[in-house]
Design an enzyme around this catalytic site. Structure first.
Site, PDB file in Angstrom:
ATOM      1  N   HIS A 270      -6.342 -38.266 -11.844  1.00 53.92           N
ATOM      2  CA  HIS A 270      -7.301 -38.500 -13.010  1.00 53.92           C
ATOM      3  C   HIS A 270      -7.099 -37.802 -14.246  1.00 53.92           C
ATOM      4  CE1 HIS A 270      -7.823 -35.304  -9.937  1.00 53.92           C
ATOM      5  NE2 HIS A 270      -8.473 -34.581 -11.129  1.00 53.92           N
TER       6      HIS A 270
ATOM      7  N   HIS B 239      -8.665 -35.269 -17.308  1.00 54.03           N
ATOM      8  CA  HIS B 239     -10.048 -34.902 -17.576  1.00 54.03           C
ATOM      9  C   HIS B 239     -10.022 -34.846 -19.148  1.00 54.03           C
ATOM     10  CE1 HIS B 239     -10.255 -32.084 -14.016  1.00 54.03           C
ATOM     11  NE2 HIS B 239      -8.934 -32.386 -13.712  1.00 54.03           N
TER      12      HIS B 239
HETATM   13  P1  5GP Z   1      -8.331 -31.432 -10.323  1.00 50.16           P
HETATM   14  O1  5GP Z   1      -8.426 -30.150  -9.914  1.00 50.16           O
HETATM   15  O2  5GP Z   1      -7.962 -32.413  -8.962  1.00 50.16           O
HETATM   16  O3  5GP Z   1      -7.460 -31.682 -11.592  1.00 50.16           O
HETATM   17  O4  5GP Z   1      -9.915 -31.947 -10.459  1.00 50.16           O
HETATM   18  C1  5GP Z   1     -10.680 -32.228  -9.713  1.00 50.16           C
HETATM   19  C2  5GP Z   1     -11.882 -32.494 -10.484  1.00 50.16           C
HETATM   20  O5  5GP Z   1     -13.003 -33.209  -9.923  1.00 50.16           O
HETATM   21  C3  5GP Z   1     -12.654 -31.069 -10.780  1.00 50.16           C
HETATM   22  O6  5GP Z   1     -12.924 -30.881 -12.163  1.00 50.16           O
HETATM   23  C4  5GP Z   1     -14.181 -31.106 -10.011  1.00 50.16           C
HETATM   24  O7  5GP Z   1     -14.985 -30.341 -10.641  1.00 50.16           O
HETATM   25  C5  5GP Z   1     -14.256 -32.490  -9.815  1.00 50.16           C
HETATM   26  N1  5GP Z   1     -14.819 -33.075  -8.604  1.00 50.16           N
HETATM   27  C6  5GP Z   1     -14.800 -32.619  -7.104  1.00 50.16           C
HETATM   28  N2  5GP Z   1     -15.499 -33.109  -6.595  1.00 50.16           N
HETATM   29  C7  5GP Z   1     -16.284 -34.200  -7.188  1.00 50.16           C
HETATM   30  C8  5GP Z   1     -17.243 -35.062  -7.031  1.00 50.16           C
HETATM   31  O8  5GP Z   1     -17.510 -35.472  -5.601  1.00 50.16           O
HETATM   32  N3  5GP Z   1     -17.896 -35.903  -7.924  1.00 50.16           N
HETATM   33  C9  5GP Z   1     -17.348 -35.756  -9.096  1.00 50.16           C
HETATM   34  N4  5GP Z   1     -17.944 -36.581 -10.184  1.00 50.16           N
HETATM   35  N5  5GP Z   1     -16.295 -34.568  -9.703  1.00 50.16           N
HETATM   36  C10 5GP Z   1     -15.923 -34.060  -8.410  1.00 50.16           C
END
Ligand code: 5GP
Length: 139
Positions: free
Chosen positions: A102, A104
């Protein structure tokens, strides 16, 4: 690590888990981060099951960045933030916590620090309202 089809974003793609949807097309989906680091923090994912940049198809990568640009423009317009940060983490060592690739999109305003990563859940009514505004601002 093999892609886990039961990760939370895969469930969102399949409609098995809820999200505050901002945008959807054949290949991608955008929705609000429920633990935003700044107001307007939006996530963009491919529908294809890929853990990170390393197993994402070239077509998936192209679609993902195309949608990310659309969302970045709309988030900037809605939040009126002077800056917008894009982040994309690959692997635990890079800070990735959800293993479905993903981007951000995080609005930035000088002097305001980001909240901690994936820490504090936002008010769902506010997220719903923001999702509707960002969605309406997509060109
Ligand atoms: P990463 O650390 O993998 O780059 O980011 C994962 C993101 O997903 C984090 O910013 C976290 O807040 C978000 N996130 C985690 N669980 C959920 C969820 O169940 N729904 C949504 N919409 N975001 C989530």
């Amino acid at each position: 690590m093999a892609y886990d089809p039961n990760n939370i974003f895969a469930k969102i793609v399949r409609g098995e888990a809820p999200c505050f949807k901002v945008y959807e097309d054949d290949r991608t989906l955008a929705f609000m981060d429920i633990m935003p680091q700044a107001e307007g923090h939006t996530l963009i994912i491919p529908k294809e099951g890929a853990e990170s940049i390393f197993d994402l198809s070239p077509e998936g990568a192209a679609a993902l960045i195309k949608t990310t640009k659309k969302i970045a423009v709309a988030v900037k317009e809605v939040t009126k933030a002077p800056g917008v940060m894009l982040a994309q983490l690959n692997g635990t060592a890079a800070g990735q916590t959800v293993f479905h690739i993903h981007f951000h999109v995080i609005p930035r305003t000088g002097g305001i620090d980001l909240k901690l990563h994936a820490r504090e859940q936002a008010d769902f009514e506010k997220l719903k309202a923001l999702a509707a505004k960002i969605s309406a601002a997509i060109k």
